[in-house]
Design a protein around this motif. Structure first.
Motif, PDB file in Angstrom:
ATOM      1  N   ASP A   1       1.547  -4.585   7.401  1.00 35.18           N
ATOM      2  CA  ASP A   1       2.124  -5.871   7.787  1.00 35.18           C
ATOM      3  C   ASP A   1       1.336  -7.045   7.220  1.00 35.18           C
ATOM      4  OD1 ASP A   1       4.144  -4.675   9.234  1.00 35.18           O
ATOM      5  OD2 ASP A   1       2.992  -4.675  11.106  1.00 35.18           O
ATOM      6  N   GLY A   2       0.222  -6.767   6.563  1.00 36.26           N
ATOM      7  CA  GLY A   2      -0.615  -7.817   5.994  1.00 36.26           C
ATOM      8  C   GLY A   2      -0.093  -8.282   4.649  1.00 36.26           C
ATOM      9  N   ALA A   3      -0.950  -9.006   3.949  1.00 36.44           N
ATOM     10  CA  ALA A   3      -0.594  -9.513   2.623  1.00 36.44           C
ATOM     11  C   ALA A   3      -1.842  -9.545   1.762  1.00 36.44           C
ATOM     12  CB  ALA A   3       0.008 -10.904   2.737  1.00 36.44           C
TER      13      ALA A   3
ATOM     14  N   LEU B   1      -1.533 -12.850 -11.852  1.00 39.39           N
ATOM     15  CA  LEU B   1      -1.445 -12.841 -10.401  1.00 39.39           C
ATOM     16  C   LEU B   1      -0.519 -11.716  -9.953  1.00 39.39           C
ATOM     17  CD1 LEU B   1      -1.443 -15.609  -8.023  1.00 39.39           C
ATOM     18  CD2 LEU B   1       0.776 -14.548  -8.157  1.00 39.39           C
ATOM     19  N   HIS B   2      -0.960 -10.940  -8.954  1.00 35.89           N
ATOM     20  CA  HIS B   2      -0.149  -9.883  -8.356  1.00 35.89           C
ATOM     21  C   HIS B   2      -0.144 -10.100  -6.845  1.00 35.89           C
ATOM     22  CE1 HIS B   2      -0.293  -7.519 -12.095  1.00 35.89           C
ATOM     23  NE2 HIS B   2      -1.555  -7.895 -12.157  1.00 35.89           N
ATOM     24  N   THR B   3       0.950  -9.759  -6.178  1.00 31.57           N
ATOM     25  CA  THR B   3       1.022  -9.890  -4.722  1.00 31.57           C
ATOM     26  C   THR B   3       1.518  -8.593  -4.098  1.00 31.57           C
ATOM     27  OG1 THR B   3       3.278 -10.751  -4.757  1.00 31.57           O
ATOM     28  CG2 THR B   3       1.505 -12.366  -4.845  1.00 31.57           C
ATOM     29  N   ALA B   4       1.150  -8.398  -2.839  1.00 32.21           N
ATOM     30  CA  ALA B   4       1.630  -7.251  -2.063  1.00 32.21           C
ATOM     31  C   ALA B   4       1.809  -7.711  -0.623  1.00 32.21           C
ATOM     32  CB  ALA B   4       0.640  -6.100  -2.127  1.00 32.21           C
ATOM     33  N   GLY B   5       2.818  -7.184   0.048  1.00 38.52           N
ATOM     34  CA  GLY B   5       3.073  -7.555   1.438  1.00 38.52           C
ATOM     35  C   GLY B   5       4.026  -8.736   1.533  1.00 38.52           C
ATOM     36  N   GLN B   6       4.302  -9.136   2.756  1.00 34.81           N
ATOM     37  CA  GLN B   6       5.222 -10.245   3.010  1.00 34.81           C
ATOM     38  C   GLN B   6       4.466 -11.564   2.983  1.00 34.81           C
ATOM     39  OE1 GLN B   6       8.549  -9.950   3.331  1.00 34.81           O
ATOM     40  NE2 GLN B   6       8.259  -7.794   2.874  1.00 34.81           N
ATOM     41  N   ARG B   7       4.942 -12.506   2.189  1.00 33.20           N
ATOM     42  CA  ARG B   7       4.297 -13.812   2.053  1.00 33.20           C
ATOM     43  C   ARG B   7       5.346 -14.907   2.023  1.00 33.20           C
ATOM     44  NH1 ARG B   7      -0.697 -13.517   0.986  1.00 33.20           N
ATOM     45  NH2 ARG B   7      -0.834 -15.603   0.172  1.00 33.20           N
ATOM     46  N   ARG B   8       4.976 -16.103   2.463  1.00 32.70           N
ATOM     47  CA  ARG B   8       5.868 -17.260   2.338  1.00 32.70           C
ATOM     48  C   ARG B   8       5.880 -17.776   0.911  1.00 32.70           C
ATOM     49  NH1 ARG B   8       5.260 -22.109   5.862  1.00 32.70           N
ATOM     50  NH2 ARG B   8       7.145 -22.596   4.745  1.00 32.70           N
ATOM     51  N   ARG B   9       4.811 -17.532   0.190  1.00 34.56           N
ATOM     52  CA  ARG B   9       4.720 -17.996  -1.195  1.00 34.56           C
ATOM     53  C   ARG B   9       5.055 -16.838  -2.136  1.00 34.56           C
ATOM     54  NH1 ARG B   9       1.165 -20.868   1.799  1.00 34.56           N
ATOM     55  NH2 ARG B   9       0.907 -23.055   1.275  1.00 34.56           N
ATOM     56  N   THR B  10       5.986 -17.100  -3.057  1.00 40.50           N
ATOM     57  CA  THR B  10       6.436 -16.078  -3.984  1.00 40.50           C
ATOM     58  C   THR B  10       6.150 -16.525  -5.416  1.00 40.50           C
ATOM     59  OG1 THR B  10       8.246 -15.562  -2.475  1.00 40.50           O
ATOM     60  CG2 THR B  10       8.434 -14.727  -4.713  1.00 40.50           C
ATOM     61  N   PRO B  11       5.445 -15.706  -6.191  1.00 35.12           N
ATOM     62  CA  PRO B  11       5.214 -16.082  -7.594  1.00 35.12           C
ATOM     63  C   PRO B  11       6.502 -15.939  -8.407  1.00 35.12           C
ATOM     64  CG  PRO B  11       4.111 -14.012  -7.067  1.00 35.12           C
ATOM     65  CD  PRO B  11       4.763 -14.487  -5.817  1.00 35.12           C
ATOM     66  N   ILE B  12       6.723 -16.900  -9.273  1.00 30.42           N
ATOM     67  CA  ILE B  12       7.896 -16.904 -10.146  1.00 30.42           C
ATOM     68  C   ILE B  12       7.420 -17.110 -11.578  1.00 30.42           C
ATOM     69  CG2 ILE B  12      10.016 -18.126 -10.751  1.00 30.42           C
ATOM     70  CD1 ILE B  12      10.244 -18.941  -7.836  1.00 30.42           C
ATOM     71  N   ASP B  13       7.910 -16.268 -12.492  1.00 31.75           N
ATOM     72  CA  ASP B  13       7.560 -16.389 -13.901  1.00 31.75           C
ATOM     73  C   ASP B  13       8.560 -17.344 -14.549  1.00 31.75           C
ATOM     74  OD1 ASP B  13       7.208 -16.110 -16.639  1.00 31.75           O
ATOM     75  OD2 ASP B  13       6.731 -13.992 -16.488  1.00 31.75           O
ATOM     76  N   LEU B  14       8.064 -18.481 -15.030  1.00 30.60           N
ATOM     77  CA  LEU B  14       8.905 -19.463 -15.694  1.00 30.60           C
ATOM     78  C   LEU B  14       8.429 -19.592 -17.136  1.00 30.60           C
ATOM     79  CD1 LEU B  14      11.210 -21.537 -15.263  1.00 30.60           C
ATOM     80  CD2 LEU B  14       9.419 -23.230 -14.888  1.00 30.60           C
TER      81      LEU B  14
ATOM     82  N   THR C   1      -4.894 -10.819   3.996  1.00 28.89           N
ATOM     83  CA  THR C   1      -4.618 -11.262   5.353  1.00 28.89           C
ATOM     84  C   THR C   1      -4.143 -10.060   6.143  1.00 28.89           C
ATOM     85  OG1 THR C   1      -3.871 -13.396   4.495  1.00 28.89           O
ATOM     86  CG2 THR C   1      -3.233 -12.860   6.741  1.00 28.89           C
ATOM     87  N   ALA C   2      -4.775  -9.805   7.276  1.00 29.58           N
ATOM     88  CA  ALA C   2      -4.356  -8.764   8.226  1.00 29.58           C
ATOM     89  C   ALA C   2      -4.193  -7.388   7.575  1.00 29.58           C
ATOM     90  CB  ALA C   2      -3.059  -9.176   8.922  1.00 29.58           C
ATOM     91  N   ILE C   3      -5.242  -6.921   6.887  1.00 31.62           N
ATOM     92  CA  ILE C   3      -5.192  -5.596   6.292  1.00 31.62           C
ATOM     93  C   ILE C   3      -5.976  -4.619   7.167  1.00 31.62           C
ATOM     94  CG2 ILE C   3      -4.873  -6.446   3.944  1.00 31.62           C
ATOM     95  CD1 ILE C   3      -7.878  -5.840   3.474  1.00 31.62           C
ATOM     96  N   PRO C   4      -5.702  -3.322   7.057  1.00 29.13           N
ATOM     97  CA  PRO C   4      -6.412  -2.325   7.859  1.00 29.13           C
ATOM     98  C   PRO C   4      -7.914  -2.275   7.508  1.00 29.13           C
ATOM     99  CG  PRO C   4      -4.462  -1.367   6.807  1.00 29.13           C
ATOM    100  CD  PRO C   4      -4.643  -2.735   6.246  1.00 29.13           C
ATOM    101  N   ASP C   5      -8.723  -1.867   8.486  1.00 33.70           N
ATOM    102  CA  ASP C   5     -10.174  -1.801   8.298  1.00 33.70           C
ATOM    103  C   ASP C   5     -10.583  -0.862   7.169  1.00 33.70           C
ATOM    104  OD1 ASP C   5     -10.676  -3.645  10.254  1.00 33.70           O
ATOM    105  OD2 ASP C   5     -10.989  -2.155  11.838  1.00 33.70           O
ATOM    106  N   HIS C   6      -9.885   0.269   7.027  1.00 31.58           N
ATOM    107  CA  HIS C   6     -10.261   1.212   5.961  1.00 31.58           C
ATOM    108  C   HIS C   6     -10.079   0.591   4.585  1.00 31.58           C
ATOM    109  CE1 HIS C   6      -6.218   2.407   4.495  1.00 31.58           C
ATOM    110  NE2 HIS C   6      -5.838   2.194   5.751  1.00 31.58           N
ATOM    111  N   LEU C   7      -9.115  -0.284   4.449  1.00 31.56           N
ATOM    112  CA  LEU C   7      -8.890  -0.952   3.173  1.00 31.56           C
ATOM    113  C   LEU C   7      -9.989  -1.980   2.905  1.00 31.56           C
ATOM    114  CD1 LEU C   7      -7.082  -1.177   0.751  1.00 31.56           C
ATOM    115  CD2 LEU C   7      -5.602  -2.715   2.029  1.00 31.56           C
ATOM    116  N   ARG C   8     -10.434  -2.673   3.940  1.00 33.23           N
ATOM    117  CA  ARG C   8     -11.558  -3.609   3.799  1.00 33.23           C
ATOM    118  C   ARG C   8     -12.806  -2.856   3.333  1.00 33.23           C
ATOM    119  NH1 ARG C   8     -12.375  -7.626   8.624  1.00 33.23           N
ATOM    120  NH2 ARG C   8     -13.633  -8.547   6.980  1.00 33.23           N
TER     121      ARG C   8
END
Length: 101
Positions: free
Chosen positions: A51-53, A68-81, A7-14
């Motif tokens: 600023d993307g995710a 699963l790996h995440t980068a950037g600011q997200r409302r959903r956070t992975p938790i290892d249980l 979501t909302a990543i720079p064009d060079h990364l796309r």
């Protein structure tokens, strides 16, 4: 199969992602990558997300069958249980208008 959702990543990364993966819909990248290429791509994504995710899913030898790996600011956070990845939903920030009645 490896999946990266962005979501909302720079064009060079796309552009970097589309060199190795297909983009069946905006922000969703799918491909079959070696572990080395996947690691290098994810390193570039995590360093450039701004600023993307982004979320990376790839097969793994665990109970769920994927990692699963995440980068950037997200409302959903992975938790290892106990070895299972669950998703916690962080509350949205309150509006200034609704906070002051």
């Amino acid at each position: 199969m490896t999946v990266i959702a962005t979501t909302a990543i720079p064009d060079h990364l796309r552009g970097a992602l589309t060199r190795w993966m297909i983009e069946p819909m905006p922000g969703l990248y799918v491909g079959t990558l070696s572990a080395r290429v996947r690691t290098e791509l994810w390193t570039a994504v995590a360093a450039s997300v701004g600023d993307g995710a982004a979320v990376l899913l790839h097969p793994d030898n665990n109970e769920q069958g994927f990692t699963l790996h995440t980068a950037g600011q997200r409302r959903r956070t992975p938790i290892d249980l106990d070895g299972l990845i669950l998703i916690a939903l962080n509350p949205a920030e309150p509006d200034n208008e609704s906070a002051n009645p």
